[in-house]
Design an enzyme around this catalytic site. Structure first.
Site, mmCIF file in Angstrom:
data_model
loop_
_atom_site.group_PDB
_atom_site.id
_atom_site.type_symbol
_atom_site.label_atom_id
_atom_site.label_comp_id
_atom_site.label_asym_id
_atom_site.label_seq_id
_atom_site.Cartn_x
_atom_site.Cartn_y
_atom_site.Cartn_z
ATOM 1 N N ASP A 170 0.877 -1.181 0.000
ATOM 2 C CA ASP A 170 0.000 0.000 0.000
ATOM 3 C C ASP A 170 0.903 1.217 0.000
ATOM 4 O OD1 ASP A 170 -2.285 1.897 0.549
ATOM 5 O OD2 ASP A 170 -3.367 0.015 0.755
ATOM 6 N N ARG A 212 -13.178 11.373 -15.808
ATOM 7 C CA ARG A 212 -12.778 9.990 -16.058
ATOM 8 C C ARG A 212 -11.346 9.935 -16.607
ATOM 9 N NH1 ARG A 212 -13.672 7.751 -20.603
ATOM 10 N NH2 ARG A 212 -13.212 5.550 -20.768
ATOM 11 N N ASN A 225 -4.194 6.511 -12.669
ATOM 12 C CA ASN A 225 -4.053 5.075 -12.440
ATOM 13 C C ASN A 225 -3.050 4.407 -13.370
ATOM 14 O OD1 ASN A 225 -5.568 4.090 -10.143
ATOM 15 N ND2 ASN A 225 -7.222 5.231 -11.108
ATOM 16 N N ASP A 281 -19.071 -8.983 -12.291
ATOM 17 C CA ASP A 281 -20.196 -8.769 -13.209
ATOM 18 C C ASP A 281 -20.854 -10.105 -13.552
ATOM 19 O OD1 ASP A 281 -19.511 -5.875 -13.584
ATOM 20 O OD2 ASP A 281 -17.676 -6.780 -14.330
ATOM 21 N N HIS A 284 -14.848 -3.698 -18.026
ATOM 22 C CA HIS A 284 -15.513 -3.613 -16.725
ATOM 23 C C HIS A 284 -15.934 -2.158 -16.536
ATOM 24 C CE1 HIS A 284 -16.611 -3.914 -12.584
ATOM 25 N NE2 HIS A 284 -15.767 -2.941 -12.295
HETATM 26 P P1 NAI Z 1 -10.131 1.473 -1.144
HETATM 27 O O1 NAI Z 1 -10.026 2.934 -1.443
HETATM 28 O O2 NAI Z 1 -10.823 0.999 0.061
HETATM 29 O O3 NAI Z 1 -8.658 0.855 -1.123
HETATM 30 C C1 NAI Z 1 -7.724 1.124 -2.106
HETATM 31 C C2 NAI Z 1 -6.358 1.015 -1.459
HETATM 32 O O4 NAI Z 1 -5.385 1.153 -2.495
HETATM 33 C C3 NAI Z 1 -6.092 2.107 -0.434
HETATM 34 O O5 NAI Z 1 -5.630 1.525 0.782
HETATM 35 C C4 NAI Z 1 -5.019 2.945 -1.111
HETATM 36 O O6 NAI Z 1 -4.106 3.537 -0.195
HETATM 37 C C5 NAI Z 1 -4.339 1.885 -1.971
HETATM 38 N N1 NAI Z 1 -3.483 2.426 -3.025
HETATM 39 C C6 NAI Z 1 -3.642 3.580 -3.720
HETATM 40 N N2 NAI Z 1 -2.586 3.752 -4.554
HETATM 41 C C7 NAI Z 1 -1.800 2.675 -4.391
HETATM 42 C C8 NAI Z 1 -0.562 2.296 -4.969
HETATM 43 N N3 NAI Z 1 0.063 3.066 -5.878
HETATM 44 N N4 NAI Z 1 0.016 1.146 -4.560
HETATM 45 C C9 NAI Z 1 -0.591 0.376 -3.634
HETATM 46 N N5 NAI Z 1 -1.738 0.696 -3.040
HETATM 47 C C10 NAI Z 1 -2.351 1.833 -3.431
HETATM 48 O O7 NAI Z 1 -10.741 0.831 -2.482
HETATM 49 P P2 NAI Z 1 -11.428 -0.579 -2.681
HETATM 50 O O8 NAI Z 1 -12.871 -0.466 -2.402
HETATM 51 O O9 NAI Z 1 -10.626 -1.619 -1.997
HETATM 52 O O10 NAI Z 1 -11.308 -0.717 -4.283
HETATM 53 C C11 NAI Z 1 -10.064 -0.865 -4.903
HETATM 54 C C12 NAI Z 1 -10.213 -0.750 -6.409
HETATM 55 O O11 NAI Z 1 -11.016 -1.805 -6.913
HETATM 56 C C13 NAI Z 1 -10.875 0.549 -6.894
HETATM 57 O O12 NAI Z 1 -10.172 0.987 -8.049
HETATM 58 C C14 NAI Z 1 -12.259 0.105 -7.294
HETATM 59 O O13 NAI Z 1 -12.818 0.951 -8.278
HETATM 60 C C15 NAI Z 1 -11.942 -1.265 -7.864
HETATM 61 N N6 NAI Z 1 -13.088 -2.173 -7.997
HETATM 62 C C16 NAI Z 1 -13.084 -3.025 -9.068
HETATM 63 C C17 NAI Z 1 -14.107 -3.929 -9.250
HETATM 64 C C18 NAI Z 1 -14.106 -4.844 -10.442
HETATM 65 O O14 NAI Z 1 -15.108 -5.564 -10.599
HETATM 66 N N7 NAI Z 1 -13.081 -4.909 -11.280
HETATM 67 C C19 NAI Z 1 -15.222 -4.015 -8.303
HETATM 68 C C20 NAI Z 1 -15.115 -3.126 -7.169
HETATM 69 C C21 NAI Z 1 -14.066 -2.230 -7.050
#
Ligand code: NAI
Length: 331
Positions: A42, A98, A105, A159, A187
């Site tokens: 993280d 977006r 990212n 999905d 996605h």
């Molecule tokens: P969250 O915000 O709770 O956790 C994300 C974590 O990533 C945070 O702890 C943050 O500090 C960390 N982070 C940020 N930049 C980083 C880096 N450069 N290196 C390592 N860690 C880093 O978010 P959550 O809810 O866990 O979601 C994570 C991702 O998953 C989001 O992008 C969300 O949109 C995506 N997502 C994708 C889905 C899919 O079906 N593909 C479904 C649901 C969420």
């Protein structure tokens, strides 16, 4: 118990990781006979929170986790990695376009691709969850040229699981009776959830979902829209994005990649396009796949009618646009 494998989770202090880590530690992904070393990545400000997550992992008192490394350095995290969950990503902030989200990212995924290239095993399996997942996976693979492109995948399993559950509810059967619904494309809200090849077991007989639902309008409109917008509906209700279901889907995706799909079972994964179904090459597109010996194969020969064709073209176009935007940011 087999020698430990190195499993990396990024975004390890976040909400998806919080659910995913329990599934990894309990053996529900790599099996209860496979010990694991956890490499938890993280960003620096989250190291305190990560410490708490590690305390909880220890307190699970589960036998298969051998060693846990918390770090903010991708070079350390990816050392000899066997399996990688790229969950961490920059969340969309208020007022952020977006385009800005994509730009922020893909820079993260470029750095992580370079680190994977240098330090991970060449047969590493990489699952990208962090959004925009498909294009992040593409960029990550581009910066890891020593690792086969086939080893980078993006998650559309959530999905697929949503689509399966929605069909089971509509028909009035248990989810386990519905098979082979397909998610095509990105996605994102352009994805195409396709029930045309799905089957359902009713009274012991396997039949086409389309025949049992017997409502083409519902299948091509309401169903598609509900799945496309399900993520947004969860955010609206929970004020946070899907986490428990996303973590379970990530576990499903990696488990199937590791152990293979069951006979006659098709799952959807974002994988590098080889031109199948007329989809442009060199984008990460969700296709129906079967998996054997840790290698997936895109299911060939499915009938694509003109409605499906138009849906596939829309989502492929969006992915091509994302690729163009990503390339312009990285120049
Ligand atoms: P969250 O915000 O709770 O956790 C994300 C974590 O990533 C945070 O702890 C943050 O500090 C960390 N982070 C940020 N930049 C980083 C880096 N450069 N290196 C390592 N860690 C880093 O978010 P959550 O809810 O866990 O979601 C994570 C991702 O998953 C989001 O992008 C969300 O949109 C995506 N997502 C994708 C889905 C899919 O079906 N593909 C479904 C649901 C969420």
């Amino acid at each position: 118990m087999a020698n430990p494998i190195n499993v990396v989770v990024t975004g390890a202090a976040g909400q998806i990781a919080y659910s995913l880590l329990y599934q990894l530690a309990s053996g529900s992904v790599f099996g209860s006979e496979q010990s694991i070393n956890l490499r938890l990545l993280d960003i620096a400000p989250m190291m305190g929170v990560l410490k708490g997550v590690i305390m909880e992992l220890e307190d699970l008192a589960l036998p298969i986790v051998k060693d846990i490394l918390p770090t903010d350095d991708p070079n350390l995290a990816f050392k000899d990695a066997d399996a990688v969950f790229l969950v961490g990503a920059m969340p969309r902030k208020q007022g952020m376009e977006r385009k800005d989200l994509l730009a922020a990212n893909i820079k993260i995924f470029k750095v992580q691709g370079e680190a994977l290239d240098k330090y991970a095993r060449k047969d590493v399996k990489v699952l990208v969850v962090g959004n925009p997942a498909n294009t992040n996976a593409l960029i990550c693979s581009r910066y890891a040229p020593s690792i086969p492109k086939q080893n980078f995948t993006a998650m559309t399993r959530l999905d697929q699981n949503r689509a399966k559950a929605a069909l089971a509810t509509k028909i009035g059967v248990g989810v386990e009776k519905v098979q082979n619904v397909i998610i095509w494309g990105n996605h994102s809200s352009t994805q195409y959830p396709d029930a045309a090849h799905a089957t359902v077991e009713v009274n012991g007989v396997t039949q086409p979902v389309s025949k049992i639902v017997n409502d083409d309008k519902w299948l091509s409109e309401d169903f598609v829209e509900t799945i496309q917008k399900r993520g947004a509906a969860v955010i609206a209700a929970r004020t946070m994005s899907s986490a428990m279901s996303a973590a379970k889907a990530a576990a499903d995706h990696m488990r199937d990649w590791w152990f293979g799909t069951k006979p006659n079972e098709v799952v959807s994964m974002g994988v590098v396009s080889d031109g199948s179904y007329g989809i442009p090459k060199d984008i990460i597109f969700s296709f129906p796949v079967t998996i054997k010996n840790k290698q997936y194969a895109i299911v060939q020969g499915l009938d694509i009618n003109s409605f499906a064709r138009s849906k596939l073209d829309i989502t492929a176009k969006e992915l091509e646009e994302e690729r163009t935007e990503a390339s312009s940011v990285l120049q």
